[in-house]
Scaffold this motif. Structure first.
Motif, PDB file in Angstrom:
ATOM      1  N   LYS A   1       0.845  -0.997   0.068  1.00 49.60           N
ATOM      2  CA  LYS A   1      -0.224   0.124   0.084  1.00 49.60           C
ATOM      3  C   LYS A   1       0.875   1.281  -0.158  1.00 49.60           C
ATOM      4  O   LYS A   1       2.024   1.372   0.712  1.00 49.60           O
ATOM      5  N   LEU A   2       0.428   2.133  -0.712  1.00 50.45           N
ATOM      6  CA  LEU A   2       0.892   3.534  -0.903  1.00 50.45           C
ATOM      7  C   LEU A   2       0.062   4.342  -0.275  1.00 50.45           C
ATOM      8  O   LEU A   2      -1.215   4.566  -0.771  1.00 50.45           O
ATOM      9  N   TYR A   3       0.471   5.245   0.620  1.00 49.32           N
ATOM     10  CA  TYR A   3      -0.464   6.501   1.203  1.00 49.32           C
ATOM     11  C   TYR A   3       0.626   7.660   1.009  1.00 49.32           C
ATOM     12  O   TYR A   3       1.500   7.902   1.794  1.00 49.32           O
ATOM     13  N   MET A   4      -0.182   8.899   0.699  1.00 50.03           N
ATOM     14  CA  MET A   4       0.351  10.166   0.541  1.00 50.03           C
ATOM     15  C   MET A   4      -0.561  11.117   0.838  1.00 50.03           C
ATOM     16  O   MET A   4      -1.647  10.833   0.797  1.00 50.03           O
ATOM     17  N   ALA A   5      -0.159  12.343   1.502  1.00 48.92           N
ATOM     18  CA  ALA A   5      -1.148  13.449   1.844  1.00 48.92           C
ATOM     19  C   ALA A   5      -0.022  14.598   1.259  1.00 48.92           C
ATOM     20  O   ALA A   5       0.980  14.920   1.717  1.00 48.92           O
TER      21      ALA A   5
ATOM     22  N   GLN B   1      -7.431  26.822   5.874  1.00 47.91           N
ATOM     23  CA  GLN B   1      -7.201  26.216   4.372  1.00 47.91           C
ATOM     24  C   GLN B   1      -6.060  25.610   4.142  1.00 47.91           C
ATOM     25  O   GLN B   1      -5.040  25.940   3.476  1.00 47.91           O
ATOM     26  N   GLY B   2      -6.036  24.462   4.732  1.00 45.50           N
ATOM     27  CA  GLY B   2      -4.855  23.642   4.651  1.00 45.50           C
ATOM     28  C   GLY B   2      -5.155  22.336   3.828  1.00 45.50           C
ATOM     29  O   GLY B   2      -4.884  21.263   4.310  1.00 45.50           O
ATOM     30  N   GLU B   3      -5.830  22.626   2.692  1.00 47.07           N
ATOM     31  CA  GLU B   3      -6.135  21.579   2.011  1.00 47.07           C
ATOM     32  C   GLU B   3      -5.141  20.483   1.510  1.00 47.07           C
ATOM     33  O   GLU B   3      -4.082  21.023   0.950  1.00 47.07           O
ATOM     34  N   LEU B   4      -5.415  19.218   1.669  1.00 45.28           N
ATOM     35  CA  LEU B   4      -4.658  18.091   1.253  1.00 45.28           C
ATOM     36  C   LEU B   4      -5.362  17.274   0.177  1.00 45.28           C
ATOM     37  O   LEU B   4      -6.492  17.210   0.482  1.00 45.28           O
ATOM     38  N   LEU B   5      -4.640  16.866  -0.719  1.00 48.30           N
ATOM     39  CA  LEU B   5      -5.109  15.534  -1.237  1.00 48.30           C
ATOM     40  C   LEU B   5      -4.601  14.289  -0.695  1.00 48.30           C
ATOM     41  O   LEU B   5      -3.244  14.105  -0.810  1.00 48.30           O
ATOM     42  N   GLU B   6      -5.423  13.319  -0.082  1.00 48.57           N
ATOM     43  CA  GLU B   6      -5.052  11.977   0.498  1.00 48.57           C
ATOM     44  C   GLU B   6      -4.864  11.077  -0.749  1.00 48.57           C
ATOM     45  O   GLU B   6      -5.976  11.056  -1.321  1.00 48.57           O
ATOM     46  N   ILE B   7      -3.916  10.205  -0.913  1.00 49.18           N
ATOM     47  CA  ILE B   7      -3.945   9.257  -1.897  1.00 49.18           C
ATOM     48  C   ILE B   7      -3.700   8.000  -1.177  1.00 49.18           C
ATOM     49  O   ILE B   7      -2.816   7.704  -0.327  1.00 49.18           O
ATOM     50  N   GLU B   8      -4.520   7.057  -1.655  1.00 46.65           N
ATOM     51  CA  GLU B   8      -4.281   5.627  -1.373  1.00 46.65           C
ATOM     52  C   GLU B   8      -4.258   4.741  -2.440  1.00 46.65           C
ATOM     53  O   GLU B   8      -5.265   4.796  -3.466  1.00 46.65           O
ATOM     54  N   ALA B   9      -3.461   3.818  -2.563  1.00 44.11           N
ATOM     55  CA  ALA B   9      -3.140   3.081  -3.881  1.00 44.11           C
ATOM     56  C   ALA B   9      -2.517   1.740  -3.607  1.00 44.11           C
ATOM     57  O   ALA B   9      -1.672   1.526  -2.450  1.00 44.11           O
ATOM     58  N   THR B  10      -2.627   0.703  -4.361  1.00 45.95           N
ATOM     59  CA  THR B  10      -2.127  -0.696  -4.195  1.00 45.95           C
ATOM     60  C   THR B  10      -1.148  -0.860  -5.047  1.00 45.95           C
ATOM     61  O   THR B  10      -1.452  -0.806  -6.435  1.00 45.95           O
ATOM     62  N   ARG B  11       0.062  -1.365  -4.782  1.00 46.21           N
ATOM     63  CA  ARG B  11       0.925  -1.756  -5.833  1.00 46.21           C
ATOM     64  C   ARG B  11       0.507  -2.979  -6.448  1.00 46.21           C
ATOM     65  O   ARG B  11      -0.096  -4.004  -6.077  1.00 46.21           O
ATOM     66  N   ARG B  12       0.647  -2.948  -7.976  1.00 46.25           N
ATOM     67  CA  ARG B  12       0.121  -4.045  -8.840  1.00 46.25           C
ATOM     68  C   ARG B  12       0.818  -5.331  -8.718  1.00 46.25           C
ATOM     69  O   ARG B  12       2.225  -5.243  -8.372  1.00 46.25           O
TER      70      ARG B  12
END
Length: 281
Positions: A150-154, A270-281
């Motif tokens: 799993k990959l998690y970013m903000a 106004q501390g807007e984040l884009l949170e990302i969750e992804a799974t390695r193929r």
């Protein structure tokens, strides 16, 4: 034809020099102290990612350990990496004082010093987004994660206070030509295009950075950023007194417009984040 000739004469970015300057910038000031104002929010974001106990976890752009240390306390087997040697030294001290077994390395998100498939999960809270070549960052995340990892970013969005601040600073101290803006890591379409070849099950969530408060007004907050936050400190250091005053006024407006003061406490709203969750193929 003139336009084409001009484009052909534009030199490619000197990434070695750019990365050396980035390293010096993040080592300047006192980010370890600066980050304490954001640590409660970092822990909340980390806990939302629900990293399982005993997972092999890589924290890229770990700074002074704001997420690596609480992740280890939660039971993960943590490795943290950052370009700033002084922040890694600080993180190592914190880990020793807490009795935690965490590996902290000085290194580069574009060339991670780990074997293929070394980690069950990787995280980056406002860290890897600043590496100058995002395609290499993605390639390295994919390489060191095991299949199904799993990959998690903000990452900051362009609308966030930091996004506005970096745009403001770049007007006074322009970045080298040809660099990709870090805030594109806060744009869903861009991130989807970057990750889709190596990752699946992409999920995006926009949220505000939680618990982000200062017992300061906007003018005093400029002083804090100028003293402790490397990118702002470096910008002031490069300007003459008149330009410094102009930058100060611009930053005061940004901090005031993106926050609210209640009982002498400035909360960044106004501390807007884009949170990302992804799974390695």
């Amino acid at each position: 034809m003139a336009t084409t000739d001009a484009l052909e004469q534009t030199p490619a970015p000197d990434f070695a020099a750019i990365k050396a300057k980035q390293k010096a910038t993040w080592e300047d000031g006192d980010y370890a102290s600066f980050a304490k104002f954001m640590e409660a929010g970092a822990i909340e974001i980390l806990n939302g990612w629900a990293i399982a106990k005993h997972q092999r976890l890589l924290d890229v752009g770990c700074g002074a350990g704001q997420t690596a240390i609480p992740a280890a306390k939660n039971g993960a087997m943590v490795t943290g990496i950052d370009v700033a040697e002084n922040l890694i030294a600080h993180a190592r001290r914190r880990a020793r004082e807490a009795g935690l077994d965490i590996r902290f390395d000085v290194g580069d998100a574009e060339a991670l010093p780990y074997a293929d498939g070394s980690f069950d999960a990787a995280i980056s809270l406002i860290g890897a987004m600043f590496a100058p070549r995002p395609e290499r960052v993605v390639s390295e995340f994919a390489r060191v994660l095991k299949p199904g990892g799993k990959l998690y970013m903000a990452n900051w969005t362009a609308a966030s206070m930091p996004g506005q601040m970096f745009k403001c600073v770049s007007r006074f101290v322009p970045p080298p030509p040809g660099l990709t803006p870090p805030v594109l890591w806060g744009d869903e379409a861009t991130v989807r295009a970057r990750l889709s070849n190596d990752f699946t099950d992409l999920r995006f969530t926009r949220r505000m950075y939680p618990h982000w408060r200062y017992a300061l007004d906007a003018a005093e907050l400029v002083n804090l950023f100028r003293a402790q936050f490397g990118p702002v400190k470096k910008a002031f250091d490069k300007l003459d007194p008149e330009q410094q005053q102009e930058l100060r006024r611009s930053l005061e407006r940004i901090y005031a417009d993106t926050g609210e003061i209640t009982n002498g406490v400035l909360t960044i709203t106004q501390g807007e984040l884009l949170e990302i969750e992804a799974t390695r193929r």
